[in-house]
Design a protein around this motif. Sequence first.
Motif, PDB file in Angstrom:
ATOM      1  N   UNK A   1       1.028  -1.159  -0.009  1.00  0.00           N
ATOM      2  CA  UNK A   1       0.041  -0.134   0.161  1.00  0.00           C
ATOM      3  C   UNK A   1       0.946   1.222   0.135  1.00  0.00           C
ATOM      4  N   UNK A   2       1.898   1.082   0.722  1.00  0.00           N
ATOM      5  CA  UNK A   2       2.856   2.300   0.745  1.00  0.00           C
ATOM      6  C   UNK A   2       3.456   2.478  -0.579  1.00  0.00           C
ATOM      7  N   UNK A   3       3.759   1.632  -1.379  1.00  0.00           N
ATOM      8  CA  UNK A   3       4.377   1.825  -2.603  1.00  0.00           C
ATOM      9  C   UNK A   3       3.208   2.081  -3.744  1.00  0.00           C
ATOM     10  N   UNK A   4       2.107   1.757  -3.642  1.00  0.00           N
ATOM     11  CA  UNK A   4       0.920   2.148  -4.190  1.00  0.00           C
ATOM     12  C   UNK A   4       0.715   3.794  -4.081  1.00  0.00           C
TER      13      UNK A   4
ATOM     14  N   UNK B   1       3.710   5.917  -5.619  1.00  0.00           N
ATOM     15  CA  UNK B   1       3.499   5.767  -7.005  1.00  0.00           C
ATOM     16  C   UNK B   1       2.571   6.803  -7.527  1.00  0.00           C
ATOM     17  N   UNK B   2       1.571   6.654  -6.712  1.00  0.00           N
ATOM     18  CA  UNK B   2       0.429   7.884  -7.037  1.00  0.00           C
ATOM     19  C   UNK B   2       0.727   9.235  -6.886  1.00  0.00           C
ATOM     20  N   UNK B   3       1.555   9.445  -5.535  1.00  0.00           N
ATOM     21  CA  UNK B   3       1.780  10.861  -5.205  1.00  0.00           C
ATOM     22  C   UNK B   3       3.066  11.377  -6.061  1.00  0.00           C
ATOM     23  N   UNK B   4       3.847  10.541  -6.577  1.00  0.00           N
ATOM     24  CA  UNK B   4       4.950  10.746  -7.406  1.00  0.00           C
ATOM     25  C   UNK B   4       4.658  10.713  -8.748  1.00  0.00           C
TER      26      UNK B   4
END
Length: 132
Positions: free
Chosen positions: A6-9, A12-15
């Motif tokens: 979830x942290x990686x998701x 990826x969204x925020x970046x």
Amino acid sequence: MISNEDQLFLQAFEELELPAEQFKHRNHLRLAWLLLQLEADYELTFGRLAEGIRRYATHLGVPDLYHATLTDAMLRLVDERQRSGLYTTWQQLLEAHPELLSQGKELVAARYSTALLDSFAARQQVLPPDLQ
């Protein structure tokens, strides 16, 4: 606590690295749930979600895609259901409340008229429900 996946998701969204095809309704719900876990209150969550979706839509070349009232309505639906069961993963939330996936539009339509949701004002700012 959110998972590494979830942290990686979220990262990826925020970046702005999340492919557009991976940000459909299901992952909108995932993002809403994640931010509800991370922020101290609803207003902070909504602000972070709204800003993130605006940035992401602009990045994709569709800045008019963002809809303030619809974003708030869906976030409130997720928040209401999360508080009813205190699910530890977003998958648990969706398993307990599949209507978020299958009937999201209907759930919002029970609170908001089509005329209100179609209005320019509703896209720009959060408007209160005009039904119920």
